[in-house]
Design a protein around this motif. Sequence first.
Motif, short mmCIF file in Angstrom:
data_model
loop_
_atom_site.label_atom_id
_atom_site.label_comp_id
_atom_site.label_asym_id
_atom_site.label_seq_id
_atom_site.Cartn_x
_atom_site.Cartn_y
_atom_site.Cartn_z
N GLN A 16 -3.61 -0.17 -30.32
CA GLN A 16 -4.16 -1.78 -31.63
C GLN A 16 -4.38 -1.26 -33.09
O GLN A 16 -4.14 -2.48 -33.24
N ILE A 17 -5.15 -0.20 -33.23
CA ILE A 17 -5.05 -0.27 -34.10
C ILE A 17 -4.28 0.72 -35.54
O ILE A 17 -3.85 -0.37 -36.36
N VAL A 18 -3.18 1.74 -34.86
CA VAL A 18 -2.02 2.17 -35.53
C VAL A 18 -1.11 0.15 -35.32
O VAL A 18 -0.59 0.43 -36.68
N LEU A 19 -1.10 -0.33 -34.50
CA LEU A 19 0.42 -1.59 -34.66
C LEU A 19 -0.41 -2.06 -36.20
O LEU A 19 0.15 -2.55 -36.65
N ARG A 20 -1.70 -2.63 -36.82
CA ARG A 20 -2.53 -3.14 -37.58
C ARG A 20 -2.31 -2.93 -39.09
O ARG A 20 -1.29 -3.12 -39.49
N GLU A 21 -2.45 -0.86 -38.47
CA GLU A 21 -2.03 -0.12 -39.65
C GLU A 21 -0.82 -0.29 -40.61
O GLU A 21 -0.44 0.14 -41.47
N ILE A 29 2.81 -9.16 -30.13
CA ILE A 29 2.77 -8.58 -29.97
C ILE A 29 2.14 -7.50 -28.62
O ILE A 29 2.65 -7.81 -27.67
N GLU A 30 1.07 -8.33 -28.61
CA GLU A 30 -0.35 -7.71 -27.78
C GLU A 30 -0.40 -8.25 -26.40
O GLU A 30 -0.69 -9.40 -27.12
N VAL A 31 -0.76 -8.41 -25.61
CA VAL A 31 -1.37 -8.76 -24.36
C VAL A 31 -1.79 -8.07 -23.52
O VAL A 31 -2.17 -6.77 -22.86
N ASP A 154 -8.17 10.32 -37.44
CA ASP A 154 -8.99 8.81 -38.15
C ASP A 154 -9.24 8.14 -36.86
O ASP A 154 -9.98 7.64 -36.34
N ILE A 155 -8.25 7.76 -36.38
CA ILE A 155 -8.39 6.52 -35.85
C ILE A 155 -8.18 6.72 -34.35
O ILE A 155 -9.35 6.14 -33.70
N ASN A 156 -8.13 7.86 -33.66
CA ASN A 156 -8.31 8.37 -33.04
C ASN A 156 -10.41 8.19 -32.60
O ASN A 156 -11.48 8.53 -31.47
N ARG A 188 -12.38 -0.85 -41.82
CA ARG A 188 -11.67 -1.11 -41.87
C ARG A 188 -11.14 -2.47 -41.43
O ARG A 188 -11.64 -2.52 -40.03
N PRO A 189 -10.01 -3.49 -41.61
CA PRO A 189 -9.84 -4.44 -40.46
C PRO A 189 -9.46 -4.28 -38.77
O PRO A 189 -9.98 -4.83 -38.49
N SER A 190 -8.34 -3.13 -39.37
CA SER A 190 -7.75 -2.74 -38.10
C SER A 190 -8.94 -2.31 -37.39
O SER A 190 -9.08 -2.07 -35.54
#
Length: 198
Positions: A16-21, A29-31, A154-156, A188-190
Motif C-alpha cells: 500500500q505504501i509503495v502504491l502511494r509512493e 486499486i485497493e480491495v 525504509d518502507i519495510n 509521510r502521507p503514505s
Amino acid sequence: MKLFYSTASPYARSSQIVLREVGLDPESIEVAIHPFDNQPEFLNVNPLGKVPCLMTEDCGAIFDSEVIAQYLDASFNQARLYKPIQENWQYRTTYSLISGLLDLCVALRQEKMREAEQLKSDFWWQRFVSGIDRGMLELANRCQHLDDGFSLIDINLCCLIDYLKFRHPEININVAPISKRYQRICNRPSIIETAPSD
Ligand SMILES: N[C@@H](CCC(=O)N[C@@H](CS)C(=O)NCC(=O)O)C(=O)O
C-alpha cells in the motif's frame, strides 16, 4: 490493477505504501479483504491465501510483498525505491533482516492467538521473542550504515516498527538508531494513511 490487502497485515501495508509512493491512486486499486474469509475471487489469484496479492493487466497475479514492491517501483517509478539497494549486498541483507523480523513478529502474533485456544507453545514463543530481540540489535547496528536516501528498506522498516507497536507493545523498540531512522519517514502521507488497524 487490483491490490488485495488486509488492514492488519504489515506485508500488505508495504504494498500500500509503495502504491502511494509511486503516484498511483489507491482508491481505484485497493480491495480490502480478510484472508481467513477464503473468498474465491482472492484464492483464484493467490492459491497461498496470503495478502498482499496484486492483479495486473500485463503480468497477471503478482506476490509476495517484495515482488509487488519491485513490480510497482519498476513499472511506475523508474525503480527509484529499489535502485539504492539493488547492487548493495549489505543493503539487500538489511532488507531481508527486516523481512525476517516481520516473519517472527507475525509468527509471535499467531502464537498469541493460539494462547486463547490453550495451544500456546512456550518453546516457540520464547524462540520468536529471542529472534526479535537479536534481530532488532542487528538492525540498530545496520541503521547506522544506511545512507540518507529513501528506499524499500525504509518502507519495510516503518511497517515493522508500526506492527510491533500494534501487536507487540510489550517489546522495546526504543533503540536509538532505529528510532532515528523511523522518525525521518513516519510523517509521510503514505505512512500515515496506511496505519495498521483491525
Ligand atoms: N512473505 C509474504 C507473507 C504474506 C503473509 O504471510 N501474509 C499474512 C498476513 S500478515 C496472511 O495473509 N496470512 C493468511 C494465512 O496465512 O492464511 C509476503 O511478503 O507477502
